[in-house]
Scaffold this motif. Structure first.
Motif, PDB file in Angstrom:
ATOM      1  N   LEU A   1       0.828  -1.202   0.000  1.00  0.00           N
ATOM      2  CA  LEU A   1       0.000   0.000   0.000  1.00  0.00           C
ATOM      3  C   LEU A   1       0.864   1.255   0.000  1.00  0.00           C
ATOM      4  CD1 LEU A   1      -2.678  -1.141   2.588  1.00  0.00           C
ATOM      5  CD2 LEU A   1      -3.153  -0.540   0.203  1.00  0.00           C
ATOM      6  N   SER A   2       2.174   1.069  -0.060  1.00  0.00           N
ATOM      7  CA  SER A   2       3.086   2.204   0.076  1.00  0.00           C
ATOM      8  C   SER A   2       3.893   2.497  -1.179  1.00  0.00           C
ATOM      9  CB  SER A   2       4.047   1.959   1.242  1.00  0.00           C
ATOM     10  OG  SER A   2       4.809   0.780   1.029  1.00  0.00           O
ATOM     11  N   THR A   3       4.055   1.532  -2.068  1.00  0.00           N
ATOM     12  CA  THR A   3       4.898   1.758  -3.242  1.00  0.00           C
ATOM     13  C   THR A   3       4.323   2.853  -4.133  1.00  0.00           C
ATOM     14  OG1 THR A   3       5.584  -0.560  -3.168  1.00  0.00           O
ATOM     15  CG2 THR A   3       5.984   0.649  -5.222  1.00  0.00           C
ATOM     16  N   ARG A   4       3.004   2.785  -4.367  1.00  0.00           N
ATOM     17  CA  ARG A   4       2.292   3.840  -5.080  1.00  0.00           C
ATOM     18  C   ARG A   4       1.202   4.365  -4.159  1.00  0.00           C
ATOM     19  NH1 ARG A   4       0.216   2.224 -10.978  1.00  0.00           N
ATOM     20  NH2 ARG A   4      -0.431   4.423 -10.871  1.00  0.00           N
ATOM     21  N   PRO A   5       1.295   5.603  -3.726  1.00  0.00           N
ATOM     22  CA  PRO A   5       0.267   6.140  -2.823  1.00  0.00           C
ATOM     23  C   PRO A   5      -1.128   6.007  -3.416  1.00  0.00           C
ATOM     24  CG  PRO A   5       2.135   7.621  -2.920  1.00  0.00           C
ATOM     25  CD  PRO A   5       2.358   6.580  -3.990  1.00  0.00           C
ATOM     26  N   SER A   6      -2.079   5.579  -2.573  1.00  0.00           N
ATOM     27  CA  SER A   6      -3.486   5.416  -2.943  1.00  0.00           C
ATOM     28  C   SER A   6      -3.708   4.288  -3.945  1.00  0.00           C
ATOM     29  CB  SER A   6      -4.079   6.724  -3.488  1.00  0.00           C
ATOM     30  OG  SER A   6      -4.020   7.728  -2.502  1.00  0.00           O
ATOM     31  N   PHE A   7      -2.790   3.343  -3.988  1.00  0.00           N
ATOM     32  CA  PHE A   7      -2.962   2.145  -4.798  1.00  0.00           C
ATOM     33  C   PHE A   7      -2.641   0.924  -3.948  1.00  0.00           C
ATOM     34  CE2 PHE A   7      -2.701   5.099  -8.282  1.00  0.00           C
ATOM     35  CZ  PHE A   7      -3.399   4.499  -9.328  1.00  0.00           C
ATOM     36  N   LEU A   8      -3.350  -0.153  -4.219  1.00  0.00           N
ATOM     37  CA  LEU A   8      -2.998  -1.451  -3.675  1.00  0.00           C
ATOM     38  C   LEU A   8      -2.269  -2.230  -4.758  1.00  0.00           C
ATOM     39  CD1 LEU A   8      -3.194  -3.897  -1.681  1.00  0.00           C
ATOM     40  CD2 LEU A   8      -5.391  -4.425  -2.787  1.00  0.00           C
ATOM     41  N   GLY A   9      -1.045  -2.620  -4.464  1.00  0.00           N
ATOM     42  CA  GLY A   9      -0.276  -3.420  -5.400  1.00  0.00           C
ATOM     43  C   GLY A   9      -0.337  -4.889  -5.030  1.00  0.00           C
TER      44      GLY A   9
ATOM     45  N   TRP B   1      -2.182  -3.038 -10.086  1.00  0.00           N
ATOM     46  CA  TRP B   1      -2.341  -1.862  -9.213  1.00  0.00           C
ATOM     47  C   TRP B   1      -3.826  -1.489  -9.176  1.00  0.00           C
ATOM     48  CZ3 TRP B   1       1.735  -0.592  -6.403  1.00  0.00           C
ATOM     49  CH2 TRP B   1       2.994  -0.994  -6.858  1.00  0.00           C
ATOM     50  N   PHE B   2      -4.428  -1.693  -8.011  1.00  0.00           N
ATOM     51  CA  PHE B   2      -5.854  -1.399  -7.844  1.00  0.00           C
ATOM     52  C   PHE B   2      -6.010  -0.005  -7.238  1.00  0.00           C
ATOM     53  CE2 PHE B   2      -5.719  -5.967  -8.149  1.00  0.00           C
ATOM     54  CZ  PHE B   2      -6.850  -6.272  -8.884  1.00  0.00           C
ATOM     55  N   ASP B   3      -6.772   0.824  -7.945  1.00  0.00           N
ATOM     56  CA  ASP B   3      -6.957   2.214  -7.541  1.00  0.00           C
ATOM     57  C   ASP B   3      -8.152   2.373  -6.607  1.00  0.00           C
ATOM     58  OD1 ASP B   3      -6.578   5.025  -7.544  1.00  0.00           O
ATOM     59  OD2 ASP B   3      -8.109   5.229  -9.088  1.00  0.00           O
ATOM     60  N   SER B   4      -9.174   1.520  -6.753  1.00  0.00           N
ATOM     61  CA  SER B   4     -10.358   1.637  -5.906  1.00  0.00           C
ATOM     62  C   SER B   4     -11.158   0.341  -5.965  1.00  0.00           C
ATOM     63  CB  SER B   4     -11.246   2.809  -6.351  1.00  0.00           C
ATOM     64  OG  SER B   4     -11.756   2.589  -7.659  1.00  0.00           O
ATOM     65  N   PHE B   5     -12.017   0.198  -4.971  1.00  0.00           N
ATOM     66  CA  PHE B   5     -12.969  -0.912  -4.900  1.00  0.00           C
ATOM     67  C   PHE B   5     -14.259  -0.339  -4.339  1.00  0.00           C
ATOM     68  CE2 PHE B   5     -15.254  -4.127  -2.523  1.00  0.00           C
ATOM     69  CZ  PHE B   5     -15.257  -5.220  -3.371  1.00  0.00           C
ATOM     70  N   THR B   6     -15.380  -0.609  -5.011  1.00  0.00           N
ATOM     71  CA  THR B   6     -16.673  -0.091  -4.588  1.00  0.00           C
ATOM     72  C   THR B   6     -17.658  -1.237  -4.431  1.00  0.00           C
ATOM     73  OG1 THR B   6     -16.281   1.976  -5.793  1.00  0.00           O
ATOM     74  CG2 THR B   6     -18.546   1.507  -5.131  1.00  0.00           C
TER      75      THR B   6
ATOM     76  N   GLU C   1      -4.950  -1.157 -12.915  1.00  0.00           N
ATOM     77  CA  GLU C   1      -3.939  -0.991 -13.957  1.00  0.00           C
ATOM     78  C   GLU C   1      -3.089  -2.251 -13.958  1.00  0.00           C
ATOM     79  OE1 GLU C   1      -1.688   2.554 -13.392  1.00  0.00           O
ATOM     80  OE2 GLU C   1      -3.462   3.799 -13.027  1.00  0.00           O
ATOM     81  N   PHE C   2      -3.017  -2.909 -15.109  1.00  0.00           N
ATOM     82  CA  PHE C   2      -2.284  -4.173 -15.170  1.00  0.00           C
ATOM     83  C   PHE C   2      -1.818  -4.406 -16.596  1.00  0.00           C
ATOM     84  CE2 PHE C   2      -2.446  -8.989 -15.424  1.00  0.00           C
ATOM     85  CZ  PHE C   2      -1.299  -9.197 -14.675  1.00  0.00           C
ATOM     86  N   SER C   3      -0.544  -4.747 -16.748  1.00  0.00           N
ATOM     87  CA  SER C   3       0.034  -5.057 -18.055  1.00  0.00           C
ATOM     88  C   SER C   3       0.472  -6.516 -18.054  1.00  0.00           C
ATOM     89  CB  SER C   3       1.233  -4.147 -18.356  1.00  0.00           C
ATOM     90  OG  SER C   3       0.824  -2.791 -18.411  1.00  0.00           O
ATOM     91  N   PRO C   4      -0.387  -7.407 -18.486  1.00  0.00           N
ATOM     92  CA  PRO C   4      -0.050  -8.835 -18.445  1.00  0.00           C
ATOM     93  C   PRO C   4       1.113  -9.165 -19.370  1.00  0.00           C
ATOM     94  CG  PRO C   4      -2.076  -8.480 -19.690  1.00  0.00           C
ATOM     95  CD  PRO C   4      -1.727  -7.164 -19.060  1.00  0.00           C
ATOM     96  N   GLU C   5       1.958 -10.061 -18.887  1.00  0.00           N
ATOM     97  CA  GLU C   5       3.126 -10.443 -19.673  1.00  0.00           C
ATOM     98  C   GLU C   5       2.775 -11.490 -20.723  1.00  0.00           C
ATOM     99  OE1 GLU C   5       6.084 -11.753 -16.910  1.00  0.00           O
ATOM    100  OE2 GLU C   5       5.870  -9.976 -15.629  1.00  0.00           O
ATOM    101  N   ASN C   6       1.862 -12.414 -20.356  1.00  0.00           N
ATOM    102  CA  ASN C   6       1.494 -13.502 -21.245  1.00  0.00           C
ATOM    103  C   ASN C   6       0.142 -14.054 -20.795  1.00  0.00           C
ATOM    104  OD1 ASN C   6       2.094 -15.284 -18.992  1.00  0.00           O
ATOM    105  ND2 ASN C   6       4.261 -15.008 -19.553  1.00  0.00           N
ATOM    106  N   GLU C   7      -0.286 -15.158 -21.357  1.00  0.00           N
ATOM    107  CA  GLU C   7      -1.593 -15.719 -21.012  1.00  0.00           C
ATOM    108  C   GLU C   7      -1.635 -16.262 -19.591  1.00  0.00           C
ATOM    109  OE1 GLU C   7      -3.241 -18.422 -23.810  1.00  0.00           O
ATOM    110  OE2 GLU C   7      -3.063 -17.036 -25.521  1.00  0.00           O
ATOM    111  N   ASN C   8      -0.483 -16.547 -19.022  1.00  0.00           N
ATOM    112  CA  ASN C   8      -0.429 -17.043 -17.645  1.00  0.00           C
ATOM    113  C   ASN C   8      -0.422 -15.905 -16.635  1.00  0.00           C
ATOM    114  OD1 ASN C   8      -0.246 -19.400 -15.923  1.00  0.00           O
ATOM    115  ND2 ASN C   8       1.825 -18.708 -15.403  1.00  0.00           N
ATOM    116  N   SER C   9      -0.321 -14.684 -17.098  1.00  0.00           N
ATOM    117  CA  SER C   9      -0.290 -13.498 -16.252  1.00  0.00           C
ATOM    118  C   SER C   9      -1.719 -12.967 -16.146  1.00  0.00           C
ATOM    119  CB  SER C   9       0.643 -12.450 -16.868  1.00  0.00           C
ATOM    120  OG  SER C   9       0.720 -11.303 -16.058  1.00  0.00           O
ATOM    121  N   GLN C  10      -2.292 -13.009 -14.911  1.00  0.00           N
ATOM    122  CA  GLN C  10      -3.721 -12.728 -14.739  1.00  0.00           C
ATOM    123  C   GLN C  10      -3.967 -11.911 -13.470  1.00  0.00           C
ATOM    124  OE1 GLN C  10      -5.225 -16.697 -14.440  1.00  0.00           O
ATOM    125  NE2 GLN C  10      -4.515 -17.293 -16.484  1.00  0.00           N
TER     126      GLN C  10
END
Length: 519
Positions: free
Chosen positions: A343-351, A501-506, A384-393
């Motif tokens: 929760l600290s690497t990017r402020p206001s994001f859950l990594g 990187w999750f910015d929010s959850f509602t 925000e997510f940049s998958p590397e391949n089909e196994n990256s989810q």
């Protein structure tokens, strides 16, 4: 006074309660979730706020490779001479143990293990200072309730466990709680199994060792003969008195979606209790438990608008990940690898960084989840997510067990970034057609839940989402599995490779049921 059941909706079963002054504290089972034993506070028995979890260290709660619905079963909370005690069973550990604290909002001790076998342990503090430990017990007449005298400081048994009551005749007598009124000992237990024949029974004796006389009106609480559109599986109760001398019961029950199907889990409910002319407790006036309860009233004025609880445990909820900690409603699957969460690497994001475990296994995947508490609810996560391949989810999941979950995941298909719905039901796995999405744009992943269906959608933030797929709630129901004791959670996850990187959850409950789904 009016209030609504369940008072704590969602998968919060096996409630136990105690009172200190004007404050009430309640705990529930947590099974394979970590931290364990959710802890709630109320000052009116109706509005509840989660103030933490009792077991928040791996030294208290080892859950390595814990199977679904194992882990922590049926805690009991009690207060004695300025100290709180919580006693429970770790079905994946060494059995029964208790912990204590002098600060209900602070840390609890490491476990003090006891040699008494069985499940559903409970403590009773007698007037003469004797401490009794109760649990289920396999005696010469089958399963019943056993009891011993406990050295509270060391956990040593001062007497060998002895059977004291085998119940009123229902299967699986368990969940014992001992009370003392007017010089008599009342032993209340659950019987019938925590299913549609569930019930609560009670007996009394002049000695804590018995013999116990069964209440002539047993069961004192059950819905085993009610119509299926009412609460079902009602039982596993605990009693508490108010400062004014009133008596109340907390217990769990389920809400079905259709004929004998439920997927949210067993939920905590409340009913008034009075004692009849012979001293036996009568729950809810002997009437069925209803969603909308009208009672004579707790004598203290309820200071807030009546209705469903207004805390994060029961209403609309938003998480922006900007407090440096997760809200108490979140849980991990088993003991987490904390290096995969930030929760600290990017402020206001859950990594969330993918680890070696997947949702399909019994390890600890990179996952946080909160309980589904309403049939009709809209859930959204921005990622925000940049998958590397089909196994990256990475994405959002409706999760019941490792073999029963629906995953709306961001991955790579045919070399392009895509969102798809993967559904696992037992040994059957299906995938929807991929919906291709922009490479670098944050995505909104959504789940629209109703009684019978989940609808999964995705799209770039600020644009109209596209429906990716649908899934029946029926296939995530307890009755469609092998006897789970848990309920569905909405979870965020990453697996295979990469960091999401999750910015929010509602979590936004719908105001009313769609007309076509009303009964």
């Amino acid at each position: 006074m009016e209030y609504y059941n369940p008072i704590i909706p969602g998968f919060y079963p096996d409630p136990s309660i105690c009172r200190v002054g004007n404050d009430y504290y309640l705990v529930t089972s947590s099974f394979e979730l970590f931290p364990g034993v959710p802890l709630f506070h109320s000052d009116d028995l109706i509005h509840w706020e989660q103030i933490g979890c009792v077991l928040n260290r791996e030294s208290q709660l080892p859950l390595g490779r814990c199977q679904p619905s194992q882990g922590i079963w049926a805690p009991t909370i009690r207060y004695h001479k300025g100290r709180f005690y919580m006693v429970t069973t770790n079905m994946s550990g060494k059995g029964n143990f208790y912990v204590w604290t002098d600060d209900i909002r602070g840390e609890w001790s490491d476990p003090i293990w006891v040699s008494q076998k069985g499940i559903d342990p409970s403590l009773f503090f007698d007037d003469d200072g004797t401490v009794y430990l109760l649990s289920t017990f396999d005696g010469p007449k089958g399963q019943g309730i056993g009891q011993s005298i406990l050295d509270l400081e060391t956990g040593k048994l001062l007497t060998e466990p002895k059977p004291v009551w085998y119940g009123s005749g229902g299967k699986y007598p368990e969940g014992p709680h001992l009370y003392k009124w007017d010089g008599l000992y009342y032993l209340m237990i659950a019987e019938g199994g925590t299913e549609y024949g569930h019930m609560e029974t009670i007996a009394r004796s002049r000695s804590p060792w018995g013999p116990y006389e069964s209440c002539p009106r047993n069961p004192i609480l059950t819905h085993r003969d009610t119509a299926l559109d009412q609460f079902q599986a009602v039982g596993h109760a605990d009693l508490v008195d108010t400062p004014d001398g009133e008596l109340w019961a907390v217990f769990h029950g389920i809400r079905t979606t259709q004929y004998m199907l439920h997927h949210i889990g067993r939920e905590t409910m409340l009913a008034p209790v009075y004692r009849d002319k012979d001293g036996w407790p009568v729950i809810s006036g002997g009437n069925p438990i209803t969603p909308h309860m009208r009672v004579t009233s707790i004598k203290r004025e309820v200071p807030r608008e009546t209705g469903k609880a207004s805390s994060e445990s029961a209403g609309a909820f938003q998480e922006h990940f900007d407090d440096g900690r997760l809200s108490y409603c979140w849980s991990y699957l088993r003991n987490p690898d904390t290096a995969n969460y930030t929760l600290s690497t990017r402020p206001s994001f859950l990594g969330l960084t993918a680890g070696c475990d997947f949702l399909d296994g019994c390890g600890s995947p990179t996952f946080i989840g909160r309980r589904q508490q309403h049939f009709f609810v809209n859930v959204q996560a921005v990622v925000e997510f940049s998958p590397e391949n089909e196994n990256s989810q990475a994405g959002i999941t409706v999760f019941h067990t490792n073999e029963h979950h629906y995953d709306l995941l961001v991955t790579r298909k045919n070399g392009e970034k895509a969102v798809l719905l993967r559904k696992r039901v037992g040994d059957m796995i299906t995938e929807s057609q991929p919906v291709y999405v922009p490479e670098k744009t944050p995505l909104a992943l959504s789940v629209q839940a109703s009684k019978l269906e989940y609808i999964f959608s995705a799209g770039a933030v600020g644009e109209s989402p596209k429906v990716v797929g649908k899934g029946r709630t029926q296939l995530l129901s307890t009755e469609c599995m092998v006897s789970t004791f848990t309920g569905c959670l909405f979870g965020l996850f990453a697996q295979g490779a990469g960091t999401a990187w999750f910015d929010s959850f509602t979590y936004l409950p719908a105001c009313e049921e769609p007309a076509e789904e009303k009964r």
